[in-house]
Design an enzyme around this catalytic site. Sequence first.
Site, PDB file in Angstrom:
ATOM      1  N   ASN A   1       0.867  -1.183   0.000  1.00  0.00           N
ATOM      2  CA  ASN A   1       0.000   0.000   0.000  1.00  0.00           C
ATOM      3  C   ASN A   1       0.903   1.232   0.000  1.00  0.00           C
ATOM      4  O   ASN A   1       1.502   1.567   1.012  1.00  0.00           O
ATOM      5  CB  ASN A   1      -0.885  -0.040   1.255  1.00  0.00           C
ATOM      6  CG  ASN A   1      -1.759   1.193   1.378  1.00  0.00           C
ATOM      7  OD1 ASN A   1      -1.810   2.029   0.468  1.00  0.00           O
ATOM      8  ND2 ASN A   1      -2.438   1.326   2.506  1.00  0.00           N
TER       9      ASN A   1
ATOM     10  N   LYS B   1       0.105   4.244  -0.207  1.00  0.00           N
ATOM     11  CA  LYS B   1      -0.532   5.421   0.418  1.00  0.00           C
ATOM     12  C   LYS B   1      -0.321   6.668  -0.455  1.00  0.00           C
ATOM     13  O   LYS B   1      -0.258   6.540  -1.677  1.00  0.00           O
ATOM     14  CB  LYS B   1      -0.012   5.592   1.848  1.00  0.00           C
ATOM     15  CG  LYS B   1      -0.151   4.288   2.662  1.00  0.00           C
ATOM     16  CD  LYS B   1       0.027   4.459   4.131  1.00  0.00           C
ATOM     17  CE  LYS B   1      -0.162   3.108   4.832  1.00  0.00           C
ATOM     18  NZ  LYS B   1      -0.067   3.167   6.263  1.00  0.00           N
TER      19      LYS B   1
ATOM     20  N   HIS C   1      -9.415   0.917   5.106  1.00  0.00           N
ATOM     21  CA  HIS C   1      -8.120   1.153   5.767  1.00  0.00           C
ATOM     22  C   HIS C   1      -8.330   2.075   6.967  1.00  0.00           C
ATOM     23  O   HIS C   1      -9.157   2.989   6.916  1.00  0.00           O
ATOM     24  CB  HIS C   1      -7.129   1.773   4.779  1.00  0.00           C
ATOM     25  CG  HIS C   1      -5.724   1.743   5.323  1.00  0.00           C
ATOM     26  ND1 HIS C   1      -5.277   2.676   6.225  1.00  0.00           N
ATOM     27  CD2 HIS C   1      -4.710   0.871   5.132  1.00  0.00           C
ATOM     28  CE1 HIS C   1      -4.021   2.373   6.553  1.00  0.00           C
ATOM     29  NE2 HIS C   1      -3.658   1.292   5.909  1.00  0.00           N
TER      30      HIS C   1
ATOM     31  N   GLU D   1      -6.761   4.505   8.008  1.00  0.00           N
ATOM     32  CA  GLU D   1      -6.600   5.935   7.720  1.00  0.00           C
ATOM     33  C   GLU D   1      -7.868   6.498   7.078  1.00  0.00           C
ATOM     34  O   GLU D   1      -8.237   7.645   7.316  1.00  0.00           O
ATOM     35  CB  GLU D   1      -5.355   6.140   6.835  1.00  0.00           C
ATOM     36  CG  GLU D   1      -4.079   5.936   7.632  1.00  0.00           C
ATOM     37  CD  GLU D   1      -2.902   5.366   6.855  1.00  0.00           C
ATOM     38  OE1 GLU D   1      -2.887   5.445   5.612  1.00  0.00           O
ATOM     39  OE2 GLU D   1      -1.979   4.839   7.524  1.00  0.00           O
TER      40      GLU D   1
ATOM     41  N   GLU E   1      -5.087  -5.052  10.557  1.00  0.00           N
ATOM     42  CA  GLU E   1      -4.037  -4.050  10.774  1.00  0.00           C
ATOM     43  C   GLU E   1      -4.306  -3.323  12.088  1.00  0.00           C
ATOM     44  O   GLU E   1      -5.138  -2.403  12.131  1.00  0.00           O
ATOM     45  CB  GLU E   1      -4.036  -3.032   9.635  1.00  0.00           C
ATOM     46  CG  GLU E   1      -3.778  -3.625   8.269  1.00  0.00           C
ATOM     47  CD  GLU E   1      -3.252  -2.581   7.290  1.00  0.00           C
ATOM     48  OE1 GLU E   1      -2.181  -2.802   6.734  1.00  0.00           O
ATOM     49  OE2 GLU E   1      -3.908  -1.536   7.117  1.00  0.00           O
TER      50      GLU E   1
ATOM     51  N   GLY F   1       2.851   2.233  10.834  1.00  0.00           N
ATOM     52  CA  GLY F   1       3.800   3.332  10.689  1.00  0.00           C
ATOM     53  C   GLY F   1       4.503   3.707  11.977  1.00  0.00           C
ATOM     54  O   GLY F   1       5.171   4.745  12.063  1.00  0.00           O
TER      55      GLY F   1
ATOM     56  N   SER G   1       3.825  -2.259  10.269  1.00  0.00           N
ATOM     57  CA  SER G   1       5.275  -2.294  10.465  1.00  0.00           C
ATOM     58  C   SER G   1       5.906  -3.638  10.100  1.00  0.00           C
ATOM     59  O   SER G   1       6.844  -4.085  10.758  1.00  0.00           O
ATOM     60  CB  SER G   1       5.641  -1.896  11.904  1.00  0.00           C
ATOM     61  OG  SER G   1       5.232  -0.568  12.165  1.00  0.00           O
TER      62      SER G   1
ATOM     63  N   GLY H   1       3.023  -1.149   4.257  1.00  0.00           N
ATOM     64  CA  GLY H   1       3.033   0.285   3.980  1.00  0.00           C
ATOM     65  C   GLY H   1       4.439   0.752   3.659  1.00  0.00           C
ATOM     66  O   GLY H   1       4.939   0.568   2.550  1.00  0.00           O
ATOM     67  N   GLY H   2       5.096   1.346   4.641  1.00  0.00           N
ATOM     68  CA  GLY H   2       6.421   1.965   4.448  1.00  0.00           C
ATOM     69  C   GLY H   2       7.410   1.118   3.663  1.00  0.00           C
ATOM     70  O   GLY H   2       8.046   1.607   2.717  1.00  0.00           O
TER      71      GLY H   2
HETATM   72  O1  13P Z   1      -1.090   0.645   6.869  1.00  0.00           O
HETATM   73  C1  13P Z   1      -0.341  -0.234   6.462  1.00  0.00           C
HETATM   74  C2  13P Z   1      -0.610  -0.939   5.187  1.00  0.00           C
HETATM   75  O2  13P Z   1      -1.894  -0.678   4.733  1.00  0.00           O
HETATM   76  C3  13P Z   1       0.881  -0.597   7.217  1.00  0.00           C
HETATM   77  O3  13P Z   1       1.765   0.455   7.135  1.00  0.00           O
HETATM   78  P1  13P Z   1       3.284   0.287   7.683  1.00  0.00           P
HETATM   79  O4  13P Z   1       3.811  -0.991   7.069  1.00  0.00           O
HETATM   80  O5  13P Z   1       4.002   1.510   7.223  1.00  0.00           O
HETATM   81  O6  13P Z   1       3.181   0.182   9.171  1.00  0.00           O
END
Ligand code: 13P
Length: 250
Positions: A9, A11, A95, A97, A167, A173, A213, A234-235
């Site tokens: 993802n 983002k 998600h 967010e 998640e 993050g 993470s 994510g990251g």
């Molecule tokens: O929100 C995420 C994937 O949708 C996870 O993000 P991180 O891997 O950056 O923690």
Amino acid sequence: MRTQIVAGNWKMNCNLDEALHLLNDLKLKDFSKSNAEVIIAPPYTNLYPIHQNLKDSSIKISSQNINENEEGAFTGEISPDMLKSVGVEYVIIGHSERRAIYNETNDVLAKKVTASLKHDFKIMFCIGEKLEQRKADKHFDIVKEQLEKGLFHVSASDMKNVVIAYEPVWAIGTGETASPEQAQEIHEYIRKVLAEKYSQDVADQTSILYGGSVKPNNAKEIFAKKDVDGGLIGGASLDAKSFSEIVMSF
Ligand SMILES: O=C(CO)COP(=O)(O)O
């Protein structure tokens, strides 16, 4: 056997140049050595050029969101048909967010699920508790409620097009990951809830991904757990080397 999936993802990261650069780096990796299906979810503006660049690749494309309406006066929104027309196969719905920053309620998410299935998308449906809910030992109730209100109007036969992504918000993050045991415990619970609602067969066939993470140094241990069928990253998905190492953890 359930499909194992590693999804990135992105983002709100990567302008077009950066996205194509990252994509080229990913295309140089040999994902055929992994057992996982690989999906990337770039921002809307990159979906079409990435689709054009992925024609000879096994990497699949997801959007990060979808609008539940067909068309019309919804300024700033993107419809299911628009996503279909640029080659999108998966959609991420719910998600944390989107839930927290854009106030997407279980109600709206349920409509997005219906619209997505109507347009033959596969869904990555995200659930997960906040830190205070985990501390109050409410995480089981929270994920159950998110499933019941956002997803459980889906028929048993349509569940083959649904992947669940657990998640925990406190792990997104933050560098803090759920331990493999914590992930297994709640994934097993989610599967039990699916079995109660649908059947053991549906529960056994639904992939449940962990997100929060996930990095190259912890992916293998988390993915080794019986009820963890992959990750939503994510990251670490913004770096081709890290992402491919996570993919290769399978
Ligand atoms: O929100 C995420 C994937 O949708 C996870 O993000 P991180 O891997 O950056 O923690």
